[in-house]
Design a protein around this motif. Structure first.
Motif, PDB file in Angstrom:
ATOM      1  N   TYR A 137      -7.636 -59.975 -35.374  1.00  0.00           N
ATOM      2  CA  TYR A 137      -8.714 -59.070 -35.760  1.00  0.00           C
ATOM      3  C   TYR A 137      -9.179 -58.246 -34.559  1.00  0.00           C
ATOM      4  O   TYR A 137      -9.331 -57.029 -34.651  1.00  0.00           O
ATOM      5  N   GLN A 138      -9.389 -58.902 -33.433  1.00  0.00           N
ATOM      6  CA  GLN A 138      -9.873 -58.197 -32.245  1.00  0.00           C
ATOM      7  C   GLN A 138      -8.860 -57.166 -31.748  1.00  0.00           C
ATOM      8  O   GLN A 138      -9.249 -56.080 -31.314  1.00  0.00           O
ATOM      9  N   ARG A 139      -7.569 -57.500 -31.805  1.00  0.00           N
ATOM     10  CA  ARG A 139      -6.537 -56.528 -31.397  1.00  0.00           C
ATOM     11  C   ARG A 139      -6.554 -55.300 -32.305  1.00  0.00           C
ATOM     12  O   ARG A 139      -6.500 -54.168 -31.834  1.00  0.00           O
ATOM     13  N   LEU A 140      -6.631 -55.535 -33.613  1.00  0.00           N
ATOM     14  CA  LEU A 140      -6.637 -54.420 -34.561  1.00  0.00           C
ATOM     15  C   LEU A 140      -7.865 -53.542 -34.373  1.00  0.00           C
ATOM     16  O   LEU A 140      -7.756 -52.315 -34.282  1.00  0.00           O
ATOM     17  N   VAL A 141      -9.036 -54.144 -34.280  1.00  0.00           N
ATOM     18  CA  VAL A 141     -10.267 -53.362 -34.134  1.00  0.00           C
ATOM     19  C   VAL A 141     -10.287 -52.639 -32.789  1.00  0.00           C
ATOM     20  O   VAL A 141     -10.714 -51.481 -32.703  1.00  0.00           O
ATOM     21  N   GLY A 142      -9.789 -53.262 -31.742  1.00  0.00           N
ATOM     22  CA  GLY A 142      -9.699 -52.586 -30.438  1.00  0.00           C
ATOM     23  C   GLY A 142      -8.824 -51.347 -30.517  1.00  0.00           C
ATOM     24  O   GLY A 142      -9.154 -50.300 -29.948  1.00  0.00           O
ATOM     25  N   LYS A 143      -7.713 -51.438 -31.225  1.00  0.00           N
ATOM     26  CA  LYS A 143      -6.833 -50.274 -31.395  1.00  0.00           C
ATOM     27  C   LYS A 143      -7.514 -49.199 -32.237  1.00  0.00           C
ATOM     28  O   LYS A 143      -7.365 -48.007 -31.966  1.00  0.00           O
ATOM     29  N   LEU A 144      -8.278 -49.610 -33.232  1.00  0.00           N
ATOM     30  CA  LEU A 144      -9.006 -48.638 -34.049  1.00  0.00           C
ATOM     31  C   LEU A 144     -10.098 -47.935 -33.238  1.00  0.00           C
ATOM     32  O   LEU A 144     -10.349 -46.746 -33.426  1.00  0.00           O
ATOM     33  N   ILE A 145     -10.738 -48.661 -32.325  1.00  0.00           N
ATOM     34  CA  ILE A 145     -11.743 -48.041 -31.456  1.00  0.00           C
ATOM     35  C   ILE A 145     -11.088 -46.946 -30.618  1.00  0.00           C
ATOM     36  O   ILE A 145     -11.619 -45.847 -30.484  1.00  0.00           O
ATOM     37  N   TYR A 146      -9.916 -47.246 -30.049  1.00  0.00           N
ATOM     38  CA  TYR A 146      -9.212 -46.230 -29.251  1.00  0.00           C
ATOM     39  C   TYR A 146      -8.769 -45.068 -30.134  1.00  0.00           C
ATOM     40  O   TYR A 146      -8.835 -43.907 -29.723  1.00  0.00           O
ATOM     41  N   LEU A 147      -8.356 -45.351 -31.351  1.00  0.00           N
ATOM     42  CA  LEU A 147      -7.907 -44.298 -32.263  1.00  0.00           C
ATOM     43  C   LEU A 147      -9.053 -43.363 -32.647  1.00  0.00           C
ATOM     44  O   LEU A 147      -8.835 -42.180 -32.907  1.00  0.00           O
ATOM     45  N   SER A 148     -10.269 -43.866 -32.642  1.00  0.00           N
ATOM     46  CA  SER A 148     -11.407 -43.021 -33.021  1.00  0.00           C
ATOM     47  C   SER A 148     -11.724 -41.948 -31.977  1.00  0.00           C
ATOM     48  O   SER A 148     -12.590 -41.103 -32.207  1.00  0.00           O
ATOM     49  N   LEU A 149     -11.002 -41.942 -30.856  1.00  0.00           N
ATOM     50  CA  LEU A 149     -11.174 -40.857 -29.867  1.00  0.00           C
ATOM     51  C   LEU A 149     -10.851 -39.496 -30.462  1.00  0.00           C
ATOM     52  O   LEU A 149     -11.466 -38.494 -30.113  1.00  0.00           O
ATOM     53  N   THR A 150      -9.858 -39.451 -31.333  1.00  0.00           N
ATOM     54  CA  THR A 150      -9.476 -38.184 -31.955  1.00  0.00           C
ATOM     55  C   THR A 150      -9.725 -38.195 -33.458  1.00  0.00           C
ATOM     56  O   THR A 150      -9.305 -37.276 -34.152  1.00  0.00           O
ATOM     57  N   PRO A 169     -12.981 -38.628 -35.657  1.00  0.00           N
ATOM     58  CA  PRO A 169     -14.394 -38.887 -35.963  1.00  0.00           C
ATOM     59  C   PRO A 169     -14.609 -39.356 -37.396  1.00  0.00           C
ATOM     60  O   PRO A 169     -15.635 -39.961 -37.694  1.00  0.00           O
ATOM     61  N   ASP A 170     -13.634 -39.147 -38.272  1.00  0.00           N
ATOM     62  CA  ASP A 170     -13.778 -39.562 -39.663  1.00  0.00           C
ATOM     63  C   ASP A 170     -13.758 -41.078 -39.841  1.00  0.00           C
ATOM     64  O   ASP A 170     -14.208 -41.589 -40.866  1.00  0.00           O
ATOM     65  N   ILE A 171     -13.272 -41.816 -38.847  1.00  0.00           N
ATOM     66  CA  ILE A 171     -13.263 -43.276 -38.954  1.00  0.00           C
ATOM     67  C   ILE A 171     -14.314 -43.931 -38.062  1.00  0.00           C
ATOM     68  O   ILE A 171     -14.428 -45.146 -38.042  1.00  0.00           O
ATOM     69  N   ALA A 172     -15.094 -43.154 -37.336  1.00  0.00           N
ATOM     70  CA  ALA A 172     -16.045 -43.699 -36.357  1.00  0.00           C
ATOM     71  C   ALA A 172     -17.050 -44.661 -36.995  1.00  0.00           C
ATOM     72  O   ALA A 172     -17.307 -45.740 -36.462  1.00  0.00           O
ATOM     73  N   TYR A 173     -17.615 -44.300 -38.135  1.00  0.00           N
ATOM     74  CA  TYR A 173     -18.594 -45.170 -38.791  1.00  0.00           C
ATOM     75  C   TYR A 173     -17.941 -46.476 -39.228  1.00  0.00           C
ATOM     76  O   TYR A 173     -18.469 -47.570 -38.965  1.00  0.00           O
ATOM     77  N   ALA A 174     -16.804 -46.395 -39.893  1.00  0.00           N
ATOM     78  CA  ALA A 174     -16.127 -47.593 -40.396  1.00  0.00           C
ATOM     79  C   ALA A 174     -15.710 -48.517 -39.255  1.00  0.00           C
ATOM     80  O   ALA A 174     -15.866 -49.740 -39.342  1.00  0.00           O
TER      81      ALA A 174
END
Length: 169
Positions: free
Chosen positions: A69-82, A84-89
């Motif tokens: 879970y932590q690996r996936l969410v960490g990758k999603l945090i980095y992905l939210s750099l470009t 903004p549509d996933i930033a809230y989720a």
């Protein structure tokens, strides 16, 4: 020192140039995460998170694999750099890093289902002659039923180009 030409790819971010401006995206990074999680052939979702999701830590619920879970969410945090549509989720699912449950992991996977359809999206910085700075904000004022905290967000445009965004509890 050596000139390598125009920047094309840096830290997982593709830089595409055109007459109209510069486009930043993380398509390869997104596809790599989809492949790593086994979701390449998944059915896409229309939104990154369900409306009125009600995610919280509940006693007795089944726990998810914390490292996964932590690996996936960490990758999603980095992905939210470009993205903004996933930033809230991503902000919502990152609140459960210390004790992820099955529902939280499914919410993180839903973000991936959303990204399956939207892997090519990113941010465009257009050339523009008009000069202006515009900002927008919103808050839900203590709507979290667990801790009565607010979620607020903002984004700022310079010359109609999105330059900052944030969603914060």
């Amino acid at each position: 020192m050596k000139d390598l030409g125009n920047l094309k790819y840096f830290l997982g971010i593709e830089v595409l140039r055109s007459e109209g401006g510069i486009f930043l995206r993380q398509k390869k990074y997104t596809l790599d995460i989809l492949a790593e999680t086994g979701l390449i052939d998944c059915k896409p979702a229309d939104t990154p998170i369900l409306v009125n999701h009600g995610l919280q830590i509940s006693d007795g619920d089944e726990l998810a694999d914390q490292g996964k879970y932590q690996r996936l969410v960490g990758k999603l945090i980095y992905l939210s750099l470009t993205r903004p549509d996933i930033a809230y989720a991503v902000g919502i699912v990152s609140q459960f890093m210390h004790r992820p449950q099955k529902d939280h992991y499914e919410a993180a996977l839903r973000i991936m289902w959303y990204l399956k359809e939207m892997a090519v999206h990113g941010i465009m910085f257009r050339k523009n002659e008009q000069l202006g700075i515009y900002g927008f904000t919103d808050a839900d004022w203590a709507s979290n039923p667990v801790d009565r905290k607010s979620t607020a967000g903002y984004f700022t445009f310079v010359e109609y180009n999105l330059v900052t965004w944030r969603s914060k509890k």
